[in-house]
Design a protein around this motif. Sequence first.
Motif, short mmCIF file in Angstrom:
data_model
loop_
_atom_site.label_atom_id
_atom_site.label_comp_id
_atom_site.label_asym_id
_atom_site.label_seq_id
_atom_site.Cartn_x
_atom_site.Cartn_y
_atom_site.Cartn_z
N VAL A 1 0.86 -1.19 0.00
CA VAL A 1 0.00 0.00 0.00
C VAL A 1 0.89 1.24 0.00
CG1 VAL A 1 -1.85 1.24 1.18
CG2 VAL A 1 -1.76 -1.26 1.30
N LYS A 2 0.76 2.04 -1.06
CA LYS A 2 1.55 3.27 -1.17
C LYS A 2 0.67 4.46 -0.77
CE LYS A 2 4.31 3.95 -4.65
NZ LYS A 2 4.82 4.28 -6.02
N CYS B 1 -7.63 4.22 -2.87
CA CYS B 1 -8.50 4.77 -1.83
C CYS B 1 -8.12 6.24 -1.67
CB CYS B 1 -8.33 4.02 -0.51
SG CYS B 1 -9.26 4.73 0.87
N ARG B 2 -9.13 7.09 -1.49
CA ARG B 2 -8.88 8.52 -1.32
C ARG B 2 -9.44 8.94 0.02
NH1 ARG B 2 -10.73 13.49 -3.85
NH2 ARG B 2 -12.61 12.44 -4.62
N ARG B 3 -8.59 9.58 0.85
CA ARG B 3 -9.01 9.99 2.18
C ARG B 3 -8.26 11.25 2.57
NH1 ARG B 3 -6.74 9.32 7.25
NH2 ARG B 3 -8.20 9.39 9.01
N LEU C 1 -2.58 3.84 -3.03
CA LEU C 1 -2.56 2.93 -4.17
C LEU C 1 -2.18 1.54 -3.67
CD1 LEU C 1 -0.65 5.24 -6.68
CD2 LEU C 1 -3.12 4.99 -6.38
N VAL C 2 -2.91 0.55 -4.13
CA VAL C 2 -2.73 -0.82 -3.63
C VAL C 2 -2.23 -1.70 -4.77
CG1 VAL C 2 -3.83 -2.76 -2.47
CG2 VAL C 2 -4.62 -0.43 -2.01
N TYR C 3 -1.08 -2.36 -4.55
CA TYR C 3 -0.46 -3.21 -5.56
C TYR C 3 -0.31 -4.63 -5.01
CZ TYR C 3 1.11 1.27 -7.56
OH TYR C 3 1.16 2.53 -8.09
N ASP C 4 -0.06 -5.55 -5.92
CA ASP C 4 0.35 -6.89 -5.52
C ASP C 4 1.69 -6.81 -4.79
OD1 ASP C 4 -1.55 -8.77 -6.04
OD2 ASP C 4 -0.76 -9.41 -7.96
N PHE C 5 1.86 -7.65 -3.80
CA PHE C 5 3.11 -7.68 -3.04
C PHE C 5 4.12 -8.57 -3.75
CE2 PHE C 5 5.71 -9.72 0.28
CZ PHE C 5 6.33 -8.60 0.80
#
Length: 602
Positions: A302-303, A338-340, A346-350
């Motif tokens: 998760v970035k 996700c925006r907060r 930004l969610v990527y594969d690990f």
Amino acid sequence: MDKCLDDFIRTMIDSNILDVPNDDKDLLTTKTMIDLIVLPGALPSQYLGLFNSTTNGEPSNHVVAVELDTIYSSEFGDINNNHVGIDINSLRSVESIPAGYYDDNNNGGFRNLSLIGGETMQAWIEYDGPNKQLNVTLAPIDAPNKPQVPLLSLSRDLSPILLDSMYVGFSSATGSVYTSHYILGWSFKANGQADALDLSKLPRLPRIGPKKKSKIPTIGVPVFVGVLVLLCSYGVYYLAKRRKMFAEVMEDWELNYGPQRLKYKELYIATEGFREKELLGTGGFGSVYRGTLPSTKTQVAVKRVSHESRQGMKEFIAEIVSMGQLRHRNLVPLLGYCRRKGELLLVYDFMPNGSLDKFLFGPVGSETLNWSQRFHIIKGVASGLLYLHEEWEKVVIHRDIKASNVLLDGEMNGRLGDFGLARLYDHGSVAQTTRVVGTIGYLAPELARRGKATKNTDVFAFGAFMLEVCCGRRPIETTQTTTGSEEDTILVEWTVSCWNKGMILDACDPKLRGDYVAEEMELVLQLGLLCSHTLPAARPSMRQVVQFLEGNMPLPPISSALDMSYCGPLIGSDDNAFSYPSSDQAFTRGASVAESVLSNGR
């Protein structure tokens, strides 16, 4: 009361303490049993049911008693109204002392005990016949052991007083002051040590005094109601705070990207609240955390990045979501966003094996890659770039191809990641980028003049990447000269010099120790030079690059007359980046983005 006394006396008879003929045992009533043990002429008042004014002090009494006295009687020479005394044939004690005990845990210091205080206590009465010593000891009920020093001692031969047949028991009397005494348990033995009492099995003291009126209606109910109101208030506050904590920015236009949108709460749980131990890396474009999605148990990276961009958020999200549709075995897939508040996640594969540069430029003795692995990674990244440039529904210009942005999955396959600088446009159109972004050493010379990122500029960066993997050196390295000054060594120019000397294989990574396929190594080095050509038109396309690497097309000869020198700016190193201000509304960042890897150990 009669039944309790009845049971008590029958126990004494059954234990042969009271000598009653067997034929008469069943005929005894409580009254007749009491008559058996009441001393003749004893008064039930101040004489403790033992004596009267005439018999008190008579040698014929044959009574040895230990008194626990709570009433002061001057006629018997009492020392106070809270004392322990030893009485022989009389209620005038031969020895007495205030009630208390010697505390072994306080260096044997004396501590008072209140005989009328309502506290449970223990008492030991021991007579040592050979030494003619009578000892009396008191202690609180919770004392771990009997005190070593007795409270009261009397040295006297009691044999003239004790008869062959004697009663052992307890006696009390009524008086003007109401007092209750309770015997919860006792143990007796002649010619030996009496068994210790099991204090855990003793009954509780009965309640003393009238039953207290319950305070629950007057105090308990109001307190309960008050606590309930406080708990409800805190619950409402906690829920509001928690809702605020996980609040997200959601606009109507984002509904179109529903499947790509992830809940902040899910990402918060996945990363254990973005804890420091889950941090994989930090760069100019954000911080990356390892996590496990609670719903699917999928490991992700998760970035967290700032979205304070001049580009409109709607267009930016649209671009992110579009790139989330990229699916290729050699690309790190973007799973969602996700925006907060002031950040974008930004969610990527690990990728479990981390970034490629860790293996190329790790410290001496660290794990490295053999040639077969390197060649496989180069071909994989080339295939991924071909997909971006020609095979997807839109053209994607990555703009930041380098070893630190190539991640390795569990099977050591190379996957190009970090699309933070990427731009996409329709096939047949021209990219509208006019800002120079990326990392020095990978930037094509024409970028410094026109600022236009194209597929050709990606090919130039891929050429630098191929040389980087083969040679085990960064595109630009700063070294100290013999005079103490700094000198930049450009990998492309150094490789060209080796090629001009006819010794291009001298450029390969010394860590390989000559263990490589010479034809493959020479092919990749020459292809790296061809992709790094200063003229964009002289560079091959990514489709041609893949064909060269797969052996489906021969590599054209490279003329030594071609100018292979690097024409871009020679400032900084691989750890620095630059950008020229212009009208392009894009995120720019330093090469420290290289540290924002989606892997462990970074």
